[in-house]
Scaffold this motif. Structure first.
Motif, PDB file in Angstrom:
ATOM      1  N   LEU A 195       0.828  -1.202   0.000  1.00 51.85           N
ATOM      2  CA  LEU A 195       0.000   0.000   0.000  1.00 51.85           C
ATOM      3  C   LEU A 195       0.867   1.258   0.000  1.00 51.85           C
ATOM      4  O   LEU A 195       0.622   2.188  -0.771  1.00 51.85           O
ATOM      5  N   LEU A 196       1.883   1.286   0.852  1.00 52.28           N
ATOM      6  CA  LEU A 196       2.760   2.462   0.928  1.00 52.28           C
ATOM      7  C   LEU A 196       3.543   2.663  -0.363  1.00 52.28           C
ATOM      8  O   LEU A 196       3.857   3.793  -0.741  1.00 52.28           O
ATOM      9  N   GLY A 197       3.834   1.562  -1.041  1.00 51.13           N
ATOM     10  CA  GLY A 197       4.578   1.639  -2.292  1.00 51.13           C
ATOM     11  C   GLY A 197       3.708   1.910  -3.502  1.00 51.13           C
ATOM     12  O   GLY A 197       4.210   2.057  -4.615  1.00 51.13           O
ATOM     13  N   GLY A 198       2.401   1.996  -3.304  1.00 47.36           N
ATOM     14  CA  GLY A 198       1.514   2.280  -4.419  1.00 47.36           C
ATOM     15  C   GLY A 198       1.267   1.096  -5.328  1.00 47.36           C
ATOM     16  O   GLY A 198       0.748   1.248  -6.423  1.00 47.36           O
ATOM     17  N   VAL A 199       1.636  -0.100  -4.883  1.00 50.78           N
ATOM     18  CA  VAL A 199       1.428  -1.313  -5.675  1.00 50.78           C
ATOM     19  C   VAL A 199      -0.017  -1.789  -5.546  1.00 50.78           C
ATOM     20  O   VAL A 199      -0.577  -2.359  -6.473  1.00 50.78           O
ATOM     21  N   ASP A 200      -0.626  -1.541  -4.398  1.00 49.21           N
ATOM     22  CA  ASP A 200      -1.999  -1.943  -4.123  1.00 49.21           C
ATOM     23  C   ASP A 200      -2.758  -0.723  -3.607  1.00 49.21           C
ATOM     24  O   ASP A 200      -2.148   0.267  -3.197  1.00 49.21           O
ATOM     25  N   ARG A 201      -4.068  -0.790  -3.634  1.00 45.75           N
ATOM     26  CA  ARG A 201      -4.906   0.320  -3.160  1.00 45.75           C
ATOM     27  C   ARG A 201      -5.639  -0.097  -1.884  1.00 45.75           C
ATOM     28  O   ARG A 201      -6.072  -1.248  -1.757  1.00 45.75           O
ATOM     29  N   PRO A 202      -5.808   0.833  -0.960  1.00 41.94           N
ATOM     30  CA  PRO A 202      -6.523   0.497   0.274  1.00 41.94           C
ATOM     31  C   PRO A 202      -8.021   0.315   0.034  1.00 41.94           C
ATOM     32  O   PRO A 202      -8.586   0.896  -0.897  1.00 41.94           O
ATOM     33  N   THR A 203      -8.646  -0.475   0.870  1.00 41.58           N
ATOM     34  CA  THR A 203     -10.094  -0.597   0.865  1.00 41.58           C
ATOM     35  C   THR A 203     -10.699   0.715   1.350  1.00 41.58           C
ATOM     36  O   THR A 203     -11.690   1.200   0.815  1.00 41.58           O
ATOM     37  N   SER A 204     -10.069   1.300   2.365  1.00 47.86           N
ATOM     38  CA  SER A 204     -10.471   2.618   2.854  1.00 47.86           C
ATOM     39  C   SER A 204      -9.276   3.239   3.565  1.00 47.86           C
ATOM     40  O   SER A 204      -8.290   2.575   3.871  1.00 47.86           O
ATOM     41  N   GLY A 205      -9.382   4.518   3.823  1.00 49.46           N
ATOM     42  CA  GLY A 205      -8.319   5.241   4.502  1.00 49.46           C
ATOM     43  C   GLY A 205      -7.452   6.028   3.536  1.00 49.46           C
ATOM     44  O   GLY A 205      -7.686   6.019   2.319  1.00 49.46           O
ATOM     45  N   LYS A 206      -6.471   6.713   4.104  1.00 48.17           N
ATOM     46  CA  LYS A 206      -5.620   7.596   3.326  1.00 48.17           C
ATOM     47  C   LYS A 206      -4.151   7.318   3.603  1.00 48.17           C
ATOM     48  O   LYS A 206      -3.789   6.922   4.707  1.00 48.17           O
ATOM     49  N   ILE A 207      -3.325   7.540   2.566  1.00 48.79           N
ATOM     50  CA  ILE A 207      -1.877   7.395   2.678  1.00 48.79           C
ATOM     51  C   ILE A 207      -1.268   8.693   2.159  1.00 48.79           C
ATOM     52  O   ILE A 207      -1.332   8.975   0.968  1.00 48.79           O
ATOM     53  N   PHE A 208      -0.715   9.486   3.056  1.00 54.95           N
ATOM     54  CA  PHE A 208      -0.101  10.742   2.661  1.00 54.95           C
ATOM     55  C   PHE A 208       1.416  10.585   2.601  1.00 54.95           C
ATOM     56  O   PHE A 208       2.040  10.186   3.582  1.00 54.95           O
ATOM     57  N   VAL A 209       1.979  10.881   1.449  1.00 52.98           N
ATOM     58  CA  VAL A 209       3.431  10.942   1.282  1.00 52.98           C
ATOM     59  C   VAL A 209       3.735  12.376   0.893  1.00 52.98           C
ATOM     60  O   VAL A 209       3.268  12.851  -0.149  1.00 52.98           O
ATOM     61  N   GLU A 210       4.462  13.058   1.763  1.00 53.64           N
ATOM     62  CA  GLU A 210       4.744  14.480   1.565  1.00 53.64           C
ATOM     63  C   GLU A 210       3.460  15.247   1.248  1.00 53.64           C
ATOM     64  O   GLU A 210       3.377  16.004   0.298  1.00 53.64           O
ATOM     65  N   ASP A 211       2.415  15.026   2.031  1.00 46.46           N
ATOM     66  CA  ASP A 211       1.122  15.716   1.963  1.00 46.46           C
ATOM     67  C   ASP A 211       0.290  15.400   0.720  1.00 46.46           C
ATOM     68  O   ASP A 211      -0.697  16.068   0.449  1.00 46.46           O
ATOM     69  N   THR A 212       0.658  14.390  -0.062  1.00 49.60           N
ATOM     70  CA  THR A 212      -0.146  13.945  -1.201  1.00 49.60           C
ATOM     71  C   THR A 212      -0.759  12.597  -0.862  1.00 49.60           C
ATOM     72  O   THR A 212      -0.041  11.674  -0.478  1.00 49.60           O
ATOM     73  N   ASP A 213      -2.081  12.488  -0.991  1.00 52.75           N
ATOM     74  CA  ASP A 213      -2.764  11.221  -0.731  1.00 52.75           C
ATOM     75  C   ASP A 213      -2.573  10.321  -1.943  1.00 52.75           C
ATOM     76  O   ASP A 213      -3.256  10.474  -2.955  1.00 52.75           O
ATOM     77  N   ILE A 214      -1.623   9.387  -1.855  1.00 50.67           N
ATOM     78  CA  ILE A 214      -1.305   8.543  -3.008  1.00 50.67           C
ATOM     79  C   ILE A 214      -2.429   7.581  -3.343  1.00 50.67           C
ATOM     80  O   ILE A 214      -2.494   7.066  -4.456  1.00 50.67           O
ATOM     81  N   ALA A 215      -3.341   7.334  -2.403  1.00 46.40           N
ATOM     82  CA  ALA A 215      -4.465   6.431  -2.668  1.00 46.40           C
ATOM     83  C   ALA A 215      -5.429   7.033  -3.684  1.00 46.40           C
ATOM     84  O   ALA A 215      -6.239   6.316  -4.260  1.00 46.40           O
ATOM     85  N   THR A 216      -5.339   8.336  -3.937  1.00 46.88           N
ATOM     86  CA  THR A 216      -6.247   8.995  -4.881  1.00 46.88           C
ATOM     87  C   THR A 216      -5.592   9.258  -6.236  1.00 46.88           C
ATOM     88  O   THR A 216      -6.258   9.762  -7.138  1.00 46.88           O
ATOM     89  N   LEU A 217      -4.317   8.917  -6.389  1.00 44.84           N
ATOM     90  CA  LEU A 217      -3.615   9.192  -7.641  1.00 44.84           C
ATOM     91  C   LEU A 217      -4.072   8.259  -8.746  1.00 44.84           C
ATOM     92  O   LEU A 217      -4.350   7.083  -8.506  1.00 44.84           O
ATOM     93  N   GLY A 218      -4.121   8.774  -9.972  1.00 42.43           N
ATOM     94  CA  GLY A 218      -4.403   7.955 -11.142  1.00 42.43           C
ATOM     95  C   GLY A 218      -3.198   7.083 -11.453  1.00 42.43           C
ATOM     96  O   GLY A 218      -2.117   7.249 -10.888  1.00 42.43           O
ATOM     97  N   GLU A 219      -3.366   6.167 -12.378  1.00 42.56           N
ATOM     98  CA  GLU A 219      -2.308   5.194 -12.688  1.00 42.56           C
ATOM     99  C   GLU A 219      -1.008   5.865 -13.159  1.00 42.56           C
ATOM    100  O   GLU A 219       0.078   5.442 -12.787  1.00 42.56           O
ATOM    101  N   GLU A 220      -1.115   6.898 -13.985  1.00 42.66           N
ATOM    102  CA  GLU A 220       0.092   7.554 -14.492  1.00 42.66           C
ATOM    103  C   GLU A 220       0.867   8.257 -13.374  1.00 42.66           C
ATOM    104  O   GLU A 220       2.079   8.108 -13.265  1.00 42.66           O
ATOM    105  N   ARG A 221       0.169   8.997 -12.521  1.00 45.70           N
ATOM    106  CA  ARG A 221       0.845   9.681 -11.410  1.00 45.70           C
ATOM    107  C   ARG A 221       1.366   8.678 -10.388  1.00 45.70           C
ATOM    108  O   ARG A 221       2.403   8.883  -9.779  1.00 45.70           O
ATOM    109  N   LEU A 222       0.666   7.580 -10.220  1.00 44.22           N
ATOM    110  CA  LEU A 222       1.116   6.534  -9.311  1.00 44.22           C
ATOM    111  C   LEU A 222       2.392   5.878  -9.837  1.00 44.22           C
ATOM    112  O   LEU A 222       3.316   5.598  -9.066  1.00 44.22           O
ATOM    113  N   ALA A 223       2.475   5.670 -11.132  1.00 42.33           N
ATOM    114  CA  ALA A 223       3.694   5.118 -11.736  1.00 42.33           C
ATOM    115  C   ALA A 223       4.862   6.088 -11.555  1.00 42.33           C
ATOM    116  O   ALA A 223       5.987   5.667 -11.244  1.00 42.33           O
TER     117      ALA A 223
END
Length: 90
Positions: free
Chosen positions: A52-80
């Protein structure tokens, strides 16, 4: 300053009676320059958390902030881009 923060991070697999909760509302923060070890028994959710922290999988719920960006909401291109520039998984 937090470099990493999770809020209510939950990851479930399956449905109905076969549903497994690998992580259940995890709230953690890591400050810049802090060292962290993730330890636990087999099946306790260590790999799930790292995926989840590495952006390989998505959470069922909740938020993951890396430097104030919620990576759980990023599209595939930004996640890559995030994985290429910020994460190293082996």
């Amino acid at each position: 300053m937090d470099i990493l923060r999770t809020e209510g991070l939950t990851r479930q697999y399956g449905t109905g009676q076969t549903m497994v909760t690998a992580l259940d509302h995890v709230d953690r923060q890591v400050e810049r320059g802090q060292f962290v070890a993730i330890i636990g028994a087999s099946g306790s959710g260590k790999s799930t958390l790292l995926h989840l922290l590495g952006g390989v999988d998505r959470p069922t719920s909740g938020k993951i902030f890396v430097e104030d960006t919620d990576i759980a909401t990023l599209g595939e291109e930004r996640l890559a881009q995030y994985r290429r520039r910020k994460v190293g998984l082996i």
